[in-house]
Motif scaffolding. Structure first.
Motif, mmCIF file in Angstrom:
data_model
loop_
_atom_site.group_PDB
_atom_site.id
_atom_site.type_symbol
_atom_site.label_atom_id
_atom_site.label_comp_id
_atom_site.label_asym_id
_atom_site.label_seq_id
_atom_site.Cartn_x
_atom_site.Cartn_y
_atom_site.Cartn_z
ATOM 1 N N ARG A 187 -3.315 15.062 68.795
ATOM 2 C CA ARG A 187 -2.167 15.906 69.103
ATOM 3 C C ARG A 187 -1.947 16.860 67.932
ATOM 4 N NH1 ARG A 187 -0.543 10.752 70.916
ATOM 5 N NH2 ARG A 187 -0.290 10.726 73.164
ATOM 6 N N TYR A 188 -2.023 18.129 68.251
ATOM 7 C CA TYR A 188 -1.854 19.139 67.211
ATOM 8 C C TYR A 188 -0.507 19.824 67.426
ATOM 9 C CZ TYR A 188 -6.827 18.442 66.552
ATOM 10 O OH TYR A 188 -8.045 17.893 66.322
ATOM 11 N N HIS A 189 0.507 19.262 66.873
ATOM 12 C CA HIS A 189 1.830 19.862 66.970
ATOM 13 C C HIS A 189 2.208 20.392 65.597
ATOM 14 C CE1 HIS A 189 2.551 18.435 70.992
ATOM 15 N NE2 HIS A 189 2.175 17.221 70.634
ATOM 16 N N ALA A 190 2.420 21.682 65.553
ATOM 17 C CA ALA A 190 2.807 22.293 64.284
ATOM 18 C C ALA A 190 4.308 22.542 64.297
ATOM 19 C CB ALA A 190 2.038 23.579 64.069
ATOM 20 N N GLY A 191 5.059 21.570 64.609
ATOM 21 C CA GLY A 191 6.507 21.730 64.635
ATOM 22 C C GLY A 191 6.984 22.078 66.027
ATOM 23 N N GLU A 192 8.069 22.802 66.090
ATOM 24 C CA GLU A 192 8.682 23.179 67.369
ATOM 25 C C GLU A 192 7.860 24.272 68.045
ATOM 26 O OE1 GLU A 192 11.523 22.747 70.276
ATOM 27 O OE2 GLU A 192 11.374 21.615 68.414
ATOM 28 N N VAL A 193 7.553 24.072 69.319
ATOM 29 C CA VAL A 193 6.793 25.058 70.081
ATOM 30 C C VAL A 193 7.766 25.889 70.903
ATOM 31 C CG1 VAL A 193 5.028 25.387 71.843
ATOM 32 C CG2 VAL A 193 4.807 23.525 70.197
ATOM 33 N N LYS A 194 7.714 27.213 70.710
ATOM 34 C CA LYS A 194 8.622 28.119 71.408
ATOM 35 C C LYS A 194 8.047 28.432 72.785
ATOM 36 C CE LYS A 194 8.707 32.511 70.684
ATOM 37 N NZ LYS A 194 8.778 33.860 70.223
ATOM 38 N N PRO A 195 8.832 28.338 73.834
ATOM 39 C CA PRO A 195 8.317 28.681 75.164
ATOM 40 C C PRO A 195 8.027 30.178 75.255
ATOM 41 C CG PRO A 195 10.658 28.232 75.267
ATOM 42 C CD PRO A 195 10.213 27.893 73.873
ATOM 43 N N PRO A 196 7.018 30.567 76.016
ATOM 44 C CA PRO A 196 6.693 31.992 76.116
ATOM 45 C C PRO A 196 7.782 32.767 76.850
ATOM 46 C CG PRO A 196 5.356 30.704 77.626
ATOM 47 C CD PRO A 196 6.114 29.732 76.786
ATOM 48 N N SER A 197 7.877 34.042 76.525
ATOM 49 C CA SER A 197 8.881 34.893 77.173
ATOM 50 C C SER A 197 8.203 36.147 77.714
ATOM 51 C CB SER A 197 9.977 35.281 76.174
ATOM 52 O OG SER A 197 9.451 36.141 75.201
ATOM 53 N N MET A 198 8.930 36.922 78.478
ATOM 54 C CA MET A 198 8.392 38.152 79.061
ATOM 55 C C MET A 198 8.128 39.215 77.997
ATOM 56 S SD MET A 198 8.058 37.751 82.311
ATOM 57 C CE MET A 198 8.111 39.322 83.105
ATOM 58 N N ASP A 199 8.756 39.106 76.834
ATOM 59 C CA ASP A 199 8.550 40.082 75.771
ATOM 60 C C ASP A 199 7.150 39.995 75.168
ATOM 61 O OD1 ASP A 199 11.110 41.021 76.083
ATOM 62 O OD2 ASP A 199 11.942 39.656 74.578
ATOM 63 N N GLU A 200 6.461 38.878 75.358
ATOM 64 C CA GLU A 200 5.130 38.707 74.777
ATOM 65 C C GLU A 200 4.018 39.248 75.663
ATOM 66 O OE1 GLU A 200 4.944 34.554 74.116
ATOM 67 O OE2 GLU A 200 6.454 34.581 72.545
ATOM 68 N N LEU A 201 4.339 39.659 76.887
ATOM 69 C CA LEU A 201 3.330 40.203 77.788
ATOM 70 C C LEU A 201 2.940 41.612 77.359
ATOM 71 C CD1 LEU A 201 4.759 39.056 81.212
ATOM 72 C CD2 LEU A 201 2.791 38.134 80.005
ATOM 73 N N PRO A 202 1.700 42.019 77.632
ATOM 74 C CA PRO A 202 1.301 43.378 77.264
ATOM 75 C C PRO A 202 2.013 44.414 78.132
ATOM 76 C CG PRO A 202 -0.453 42.279 78.453
ATOM 77 C CD PRO A 202 0.596 41.248 78.192
ATOM 78 N N VAL A 203 2.278 45.539 77.544
ATOM 79 C CA VAL A 203 2.962 46.629 78.241
ATOM 80 C C VAL A 203 1.896 47.573 78.780
ATOM 81 C CG1 VAL A 203 4.579 48.547 77.980
ATOM 82 C CG2 VAL A 203 4.928 46.425 76.702
ATOM 83 N N PRO A 204 1.913 47.865 80.080
ATOM 84 C CA PRO A 204 0.911 48.780 80.627
ATOM 85 C C PRO A 204 1.131 50.198 80.112
ATOM 86 C CG PRO A 204 2.477 48.145 82.326
ATOM 87 C CD PRO A 204 2.805 47.350 81.108
#
Length: 85
Positions: free
Chosen positions: A18-35
């Motif tokens: 198990r490779y947990h580097a602390g708290e994992v942030k859930p993904p958001s729409m801001d991380e998607l690429p902008v066309p």
């Protein structure tokens, strides 16, 4: 007998990493690429590329069949042979 038992048990045990580097942030729409740019221009460019690859493949296959037929390596059996020999 006693030596092989630990070796076999070690081979068959399942190791879980198990490779947990602390708290994992859930993904958001801001991380998607902008066309950006015109999708039609990108689509047309990719279709030109795919059509050229298709044309090359068809031409290469036809050339290969013609060369194989003219060299006598292949007989397609599209008509009965001229002689029974």
């Amino acid at each position: 007998m006693f030596i092989t038992r630990p070796v076999l048990s070690r081979l068959f045990q399942q190791t879980v990493r198990r490779y947990h580097a602390g708290e994992v942030k859930p993904p958001s729409m801001d991380e998607l690429p902008v066309p950006n740019g015109s999708w039609q221009a990108r689509y047309d460019a990719s279709q030109r590329h795919y059509n050229s690859v298709l044309a090359f493949g068809v031409a290469f296959a036809a050339f290969s069949v013609v060369v194989a037929k003219s060299s006598g390596l292949v007989y397609f059996n599209y008509s009965p042979p001229k002689s029974l020999d």
